[in-house]
Design a protein around this motif. Structure first.
Motif, PDB file in Angstrom:
ATOM      1  N   MET A 247       0.820  -1.201   0.000  1.00 36.07           N
ATOM      2  CA  MET A 247       0.000   0.000   0.000  1.00 36.07           C
ATOM      3  C   MET A 247       0.857   1.256   0.000  1.00 36.07           C
ATOM      4  O   MET A 247       2.038   1.225   0.345  1.00 36.07           O
ATOM      5  CB  MET A 247      -0.926   0.019   1.223  1.00 36.07           C
ATOM      6  N   ARG A 248       0.219   2.332  -0.369  1.00 34.89           N
ATOM      7  CA  ARG A 248       0.774   3.664  -0.156  1.00 34.89           C
ATOM      8  C   ARG A 248      -0.309   4.507   0.489  1.00 34.89           C
ATOM      9  O   ARG A 248      -1.487   4.390   0.138  1.00 34.89           O
ATOM     10  CB  ARG A 248       1.202   4.321  -1.470  1.00 34.89           C
ATOM     11  N   ALA A 249       0.077   5.383   1.425  1.00 34.58           N
ATOM     12  CA  ALA A 249      -0.920   6.214   2.091  1.00 34.58           C
ATOM     13  C   ALA A 249      -0.304   7.524   2.538  1.00 34.58           C
ATOM     14  O   ALA A 249       0.913   7.618   2.755  1.00 34.58           O
ATOM     15  CB  ALA A 249      -1.528   5.479   3.288  1.00 34.58           C
ATOM     16  N   GLU A 250      -1.163   8.532   2.662  1.00 34.66           N
ATOM     17  CA  GLU A 250      -0.806   9.810   3.255  1.00 34.66           C
ATOM     18  C   GLU A 250      -1.563   9.950   4.573  1.00 34.66           C
ATOM     19  O   GLU A 250      -2.774   9.739   4.618  1.00 34.66           O
ATOM     20  CB  GLU A 250      -1.185  10.970   2.330  1.00 34.66           C
ATOM     21  N   PHE A 251      -0.838  10.326   5.614  1.00 38.42           N
ATOM     22  CA  PHE A 251      -1.435  10.554   6.930  1.00 38.42           C
ATOM     23  C   PHE A 251      -1.304  12.046   7.259  1.00 38.42           C
ATOM     24  O   PHE A 251      -0.284  12.669   6.956  1.00 38.42           O
ATOM     25  CB  PHE A 251      -0.740   9.704   7.990  1.00 38.42           C
ATOM     26  N   HIS A 252      -2.336  12.586   7.899  1.00 41.22           N
ATOM     27  CA  HIS A 252      -2.343  14.035   8.071  1.00 41.22           C
ATOM     28  C   HIS A 252      -2.860  14.448   9.439  1.00 41.22           C
ATOM     29  O   HIS A 252      -3.545  13.692  10.125  1.00 41.22           O
ATOM     30  CB  HIS A 252      -3.220  14.685   7.001  1.00 41.22           C
ATOM     31  N   MET A 253      -2.520  15.666   9.797  1.00 39.80           N
ATOM     32  CA  MET A 253      -3.140  16.399  10.895  1.00 39.80           C
ATOM     33  C   MET A 253      -4.144  17.371  10.283  1.00 39.80           C
ATOM     34  O   MET A 253      -4.008  17.760   9.124  1.00 39.80           O
ATOM     35  CB  MET A 253      -2.078  17.175  11.674  1.00 39.80           C
ATOM     36  N   PRO A 254      -5.150  17.815  11.051  1.00 37.22           N
ATOM     37  CA  PRO A 254      -6.111  18.775  10.501  1.00 37.22           C
ATOM     38  C   PRO A 254      -5.550  20.193  10.502  1.00 37.22           C
ATOM     39  O   PRO A 254      -6.064  21.098  11.153  1.00 37.22           O
ATOM     40  CB  PRO A 254      -7.324  18.632  11.443  1.00 37.22           C
ATOM     41  N   THR A 255      -4.470  20.392   9.748  1.00 33.28           N
ATOM     42  CA  THR A 255      -3.854  21.703   9.579  1.00 33.28           C
ATOM     43  C   THR A 255      -2.835  21.623   8.446  1.00 33.28           C
ATOM     44  O   THR A 255      -2.147  20.603   8.309  1.00 33.28           O
ATOM     45  CB  THR A 255      -3.148  22.175  10.866  1.00 33.28           C
TER      46      THR A 255
END
Length: 612
Positions: A247-255
């Motif tokens: 898999m490939r994924a992007e993980f984020h904060m709400p900013t």
């Protein structure tokens, strides 16, 4: 007839509504006619055409088990299923959550890592390497999840305690799984959290292994996700036992002030006991050469143990290496402490999604103006609110689709702004919108700020559109046992007979953050969804707030209390004509800056005036 700020927000006025609903719509809330009048609006509405599809290429077809790609739409909902879905992960190898964007990044740049992974996965030798890595990662995950002290130790972080990894003990205990010495400057973050989830283990495993359901359940963390290949689809039909995906994924904060974390990894699922499942992620950067590595997932994931009462005990481990040099200074306490992406955040997000599913399936319906909302109306409201929250989190992130830039005004260096081009579901003409956000520090505990912002009686103290209006909560739906977590329809009146604005609002709290997200919604749309019409046709531009705990401060009484980091985010239609979607007119720049600064000043003053 309308009122606006800089031409961006528009209100629905009384004389606009009369043509739609007749004078009866203005009856007072105690008359019990509100639902009936809105239902009358819906009757006779023509079909609004086929649902708009928002598609975006993510790279090449996977070499292993190539299938037709699937792109998750902005308004797509995945219904809950308590048994493994017949659609296996390899049948939906690509997914993007809320991918509406004005991104102009060349596709060859986005495809670079996918292309490399697709080529690399083609050889049997590399398949064997990935399989061996996944098996050793599962062994490590199980041991890390089951061990306590001295491997794990309680540590005070911000205003709470989390279980963090003793790195020296980890090296001593697990060096066989980590023989390669790491000489780079990546920071290690590792934490563990145990939670009890109101869902059976089989369903949780399905959410984790099915790309669409995983992206939906963790949309507050996962921005983009792709299955690059499936090496094993399981040892038994209808289960995910020994399923291995790349898999490939992007993980984020709400900013946008915290960069995304992107990596390629193997995800492996295995039944490790008679009633216990393990799902582990491990990065592939150590197997394949990458020119620059800013984020790696060491063996991370969860053990899911079926409990006798139908609940599940989830033990989550997050163990990563990351470059945090680009994190904005205001978010250093949250990110560099490991709190922002801790195991606690994953567990609480899973619990919140379970609460949403349970509420969706329940037969309890809300009351609106003395009448019951239908079951379909309740489900539509829940699905629309879920899409609103998902869109808010994705739009606010630093994902590769969002082209944020500093606001070009003095004092706006920490403000981020971008334009988007969207096409409403009921129109072929695209519209230009502006999203903008800033984060400020407040000397108040997060709970205090959250209670102030979410309550309808406080709204006219900070909302520039509601300063002289009376707010009323028409109906609400509680999600789970926490009364703080609720979905509401709010009505703003200039007097008892004139509706100015309707808002859909969701407020949500967990031990890692507080959210208040809302969107203006016209009365016709409210009537449509409560009548049972398709909520996918309702256009949503969410705005709102995210509150994170911050360092301790002294209040007026000399007592030490936690401070707050408040992120304000607005997404509005732009009233000016823009041929170039990346050019923001001066008028819009001034409006953006005024909305942010005035709202922040009003919030701080209002909370301070009520400080005990």
């Amino acid at each position: 007839m309308s009122r606006s700020i800089g031409g961006d927000y528009q209100r629905t006025r009384n004389d606009d509504l009369e043509e739609l609903a007749g004078p009866e719509i203005h009856t007072k809330s105690g008359d019990g006619e509100f639902i009936e009048n809105m239902n009358n609006i819906v009757e006779g509405l023509a079909d609004q055409g086929e649902e708009m599809e928002i598609r975006e290429e993510l790279g090449l077809e996977p070499v292993i088990n190539p299938q037709f790609g699937h792109m998750m739409q902005n308004n797509e909902d995945v219904p809950f299923s308590s048994t493994p879905s017949p659609q296996s992960p390899q049948n939906s190898p690509e997914s993007v959550v809320d991918s509406v964007s004005s991104s102009t990044i060349p596709p060859e740049i986005n495809r670079a890592s996918d292309l490399f992974m697709a080529v690399s996965l083609g050889s049997e030798e590399n398949k064997t390497k990935i399989s061996e890595l996944a098996n050793s990662a599962m062994e490590e995950l199980v041991r890390k999840a089951l061990l306590g002290e001295p491997l794990w130790q309680r540590q005070a972080v911000l205003d709470t305690e989390i279980e963090t990894l003793n790195e020296a003990e980890y090296i001593r205990e697990f060096r066989a799984f980590d023989a390669k010495a790491e000489l780079d400057a990546l920071q290690i973050e590792a934490s563990k959290e145990i939670g009890f989830v109101n869902m059976n283990a089989t369903s949780i495993v399905e959410w984790l292994m099915d790309l669409k359901q995983w992206s939906l359940a963790f949309s507050k963390i996962v921005t983009r996700a792709t299955i690059l290949g499936v090496l094993s689809s399981g040892v038994a039909a209808g289960t995910y036992d020994e399923t291995l995906q790349v898999m490939r994924a992007e993980f984020h904060m709400p900013t946008p002030l915290v960069p995304i974390r992107e990596c390629q990894f193997a995800r492996y699922c295995k039944q490790v006991g008679s009633n216990t499942w393990g799902v582990v992620d491990v990065s592939l950067e150590n197997l394949f050469p990458y020119p620059v590595v800013r984020f790696r997932r060491r063996p991370s994931g969860c053990l899911i143990q079926e409990m006798p009462n139908g609940h599940s005990k989830v033990t989550w481990v997050e163990h990563v290496e990351v470059d945090n040099k680009q994190v904005h200074r205001i978010f250093h306490p949250q990110v560099r402490s490991g709190f922002a992406y801790s195991a606690r955040r994953w567990v609480t997000t899973l619990i919140q999604h379970c609460d949403w599913v349970a509420t969706l399936m329940s037969q309890t319906v809300p009351v609106l103006d003395g009448g019951l909302v239908s079951q379909n109306g309740k489900e539509n409201l829940l699905r629309l609110a879920e899409r609103m929250m998902r869109s808010f989190c994705t739009d606010l992130s630093a994902c590769s689709n969002n082209l944020w830039m500093p606001l070009p005004v003095s004092g706006g260096e920490d403000v981020r702004v971008m334009t988007k081009s969207i096409t409403p579901a009921t129109s072929e003409c695209p519209s230009t919108t502006i999203a903008f956000t800033s984060s400020i520090w407040l000397p108040f505990p997060p709970r205090r700020v959250y209670d102030f912002l979410r309550h309808e009686d406080s709204r006219n103290k900070w909302d520039l559109l509601s300063r002289e209006l009376v707010m009323q909560e028409l109906t609400y739906i509680n999600k789970g046992d926490n009364p703080d977590n609720r979905i509401s329809i709010l009505q703003a009146n200039s007097d008892s007979s004139e509706i100015e604005i309707l808002y859909l609002q969701e407020s949500y709290s967990d031990p890692t953050a507080f959210y208040i997200v809302y969107a203006p919604i016209d009365i016709t749309s409210v009537a449509t969804i409560l009548k049972g019409g398709n909520p996918d046709y309702v256009n949503i531009l969410p705005s709102g707030f995210v509150i994170h705990p911050d360092r301790q401060v002294m209040n007026n009484n000399g007592k030490e209390v936690g401070g707050s980091l408040l992120t304000l985010a607005f997404h509005i239609l732009d009233g000016s004509s823009m041929e170039d979607s990346q050019f923001i007119p001066r008028e819009s720049v001034d409006t953006v800056y005024r909305i942010l600064t005035e709202t922040a000043i009003l919030i701080k003053a209002a909370v301070l005036s009520d400080d005990p």
